[in-house]
Design an enzyme around this catalytic site. Structure first.
Site, PDB file in Angstrom:
ATOM      1  N   ASP A 225      29.101  98.037 -15.474  1.00 17.34           N
ATOM      2  CA  ASP A 225      28.510  98.815 -14.593  1.00 17.34           C
ATOM      3  C   ASP A 225      28.490  99.862 -13.485  1.00 17.34           C
ATOM      4  OD1 ASP A 225      26.180 101.443 -14.521  1.00 17.34           O
ATOM      5  OD2 ASP A 225      24.622  99.647 -14.589  1.00 17.34           O
ATOM      6  N   VAL A 226      29.567 100.731 -13.590  1.00 14.15           N
ATOM      7  CA  VAL A 226      30.181 101.538 -12.958  1.00 14.15           C
ATOM      8  C   VAL A 226      29.582 102.828 -12.507  1.00 14.15           C
ATOM      9  CG1 VAL A 226      32.101 100.180 -12.119  1.00 14.15           C
ATOM     10  CG2 VAL A 226      32.022 101.981 -14.038  1.00 14.15           C
ATOM     11  N   GLU A 227      28.821 103.338 -11.043  1.00 11.36           N
ATOM     12  CA  GLU A 227      28.382 104.428 -11.695  1.00 11.36           C
ATOM     13  C   GLU A 227      27.864 104.865  -9.807  1.00 11.36           C
ATOM     14  OE1 GLU A 227      24.679 104.786 -13.060  1.00 11.36           O
ATOM     15  OE2 GLU A 227      24.523 102.966 -14.057  1.00 11.36           O
ATOM     16  N   TYR A 228      27.359 106.148  -9.546  1.00  8.39           N
ATOM     17  CA  TYR A 228      27.217 106.022  -8.130  1.00  8.39           C
ATOM     18  C   TYR A 228      25.923 105.761  -8.020  1.00  8.39           C
ATOM     19  CZ  TYR A 228      31.698 108.888  -7.024  1.00  8.39           C
ATOM     20  OH  TYR A 228      32.604 108.671  -6.832  1.00  8.39           O
TER      21      TYR A 228
END
Length: 339
Positions: A225-228
């Site tokens: 899970d890659v997000e800001y």
């Protein structure tokens, strides 16, 4: 020099006794484990448990997770220690793949697909591109959903579930163990996801995920899970090149360990800054709660679509994320069978 008669007789008697007696020093250690070692592994007593009991114990042990104690290691590979934590050693992907993946003589039974019964606190009209037109729906969950009625959730249309396992290099979701077991018991296809923390090395995070998520051949591929995250204590925003490098290290380690290519979950702003045109050989899971993914991520092929963060369902208190598989029911079964 000649011996006197008496000492000579005594010596002969002792010699004969040594030939016929079993009470000498060697016999005192008979039946005890040998003190010899092989490859620096001390030998222990041979267990007297019957073979059936040993097999039963081994099968029960396979379900134990890292939080329950020692991390199980594949017997064919050595292990190393990092910061006092046992982690699997590196090995080629080919070694964890079946030699003849297409020759399974006992095909798996297909799980029943339940139709979509979810509601939405903030429904969106997607028009002709409605996710309701797709056959296989599912959810993603974490500790924020607390206790859930998994059998009821499944009949509402949750045919699969991605379960929060870890984030960073030292946090385990407190509901992961419970959700992991109950989802399987209810008949859902399950997978685990890791929330990536940009202030920790990728290798440490991969080791932490591997330590806590079992290697189950029936599980869905793992997810990064890659997000800001504005609420994170890590405020760094890395360059695009460094972001891609860290992701690749993490995904490579997971693929070597689980034998499955990880799925990339992301959101629109993070995708725009870092992932446009990248990782074309990886499956994507896209968050798009206001429009169809083709509008938000033009040109990107996707496997899963998270179309709502405000879903409502029997079996869950509060809101839950809703997702759908990009394909027909038949395509879902084929994808699951391929692993």
């Amino acid at each position: 020099m000649r011996l006197s008669a008496l000492p000579a007789i005594l010596l002969v008697g002792l010699f004969l006794a040594g030939c016929t007696s079993s009470s000498g020093p060697d016999s005192l250690t008979a039946g005890l484990p040998s003190k010899e070692t092989t490859s620096s592994v001390a030998r222990g007593p041979v267990p007297t448990t019957d073979v059936g009991q040993v097999i039963a114990q081994a099968e029960a042990h396979q379900e134990q997770l890292a939080w329950a104690g020692q991390v199980p290691q594949p017997q064919a590979f050595e292990s190393m220690t990092t910061e006092g934590m046992a982690v699997p050693a590196e090995r080629p992907v080919a070694l964890v793949m079946p030699q003849n993946p297409g020759t399974d003589a006992s095909p798996r039974r297909r799980a029943q697909i339940y139709s979509h019964q979810f509601r939405d606190a903030h429904p969106i009209n997607f028009g002709k591109a409605s996710p309701r037109k797709l056959a296989v729906h599912g959810v993603d969950v974490s500790r924020w959903q607390a206790e859930m009625d998994w059998p009821k959730l499944r009949t509402q249309g949750a045919n699969f579930a991605y379960i929060k396992a870890t984030d960073g290099g030292d946090h385990l979701d407190p509901m992961f163990k419970t959700n992991w077991k109950r989802a399987k018991d209810a008949g859902l296809k399950r997978g685990a996801y890791h929330f990536f923390y940009w202030c920790r090395t990728a290798g440490e995070q991969a080791d932490w995920f591997i330590r806590n998520v079992p290697r189950d051949p029936d599980a869905l591929p793992p997810v990064i899970d890659v997000e800001y995250n504005g609420e994170s204590s890590c405020k760094y925003r890395l360059s695009r090149a460094k972001t891609l490098e860290k992701m690749q290290v993490f995904m490579d380690k997971l693929e070597r360990h689980y034998g499955k290519r990880p799925v990339i979950y992301t959101a629109p702003d993070f995708y725009r800054d870092n992932l446009t045109g990248e990782f074309k050989d990886y499956p994507f899971w896209l968050r798009s709660v206001a429009a169809h993914p083709s509008q938000v991520y033009p040109g990107r092929k996707w496997l899963f679509w998270q179309y709502s963060g405000s879903g409502l369902s029997h079996g869950v208190e509060g809101r839950i994320d809703l997702n759908v598989f990009h394909g027909s029911e038949e395509e879902w079964h084929r994808w699951v069978a391929r692993g």
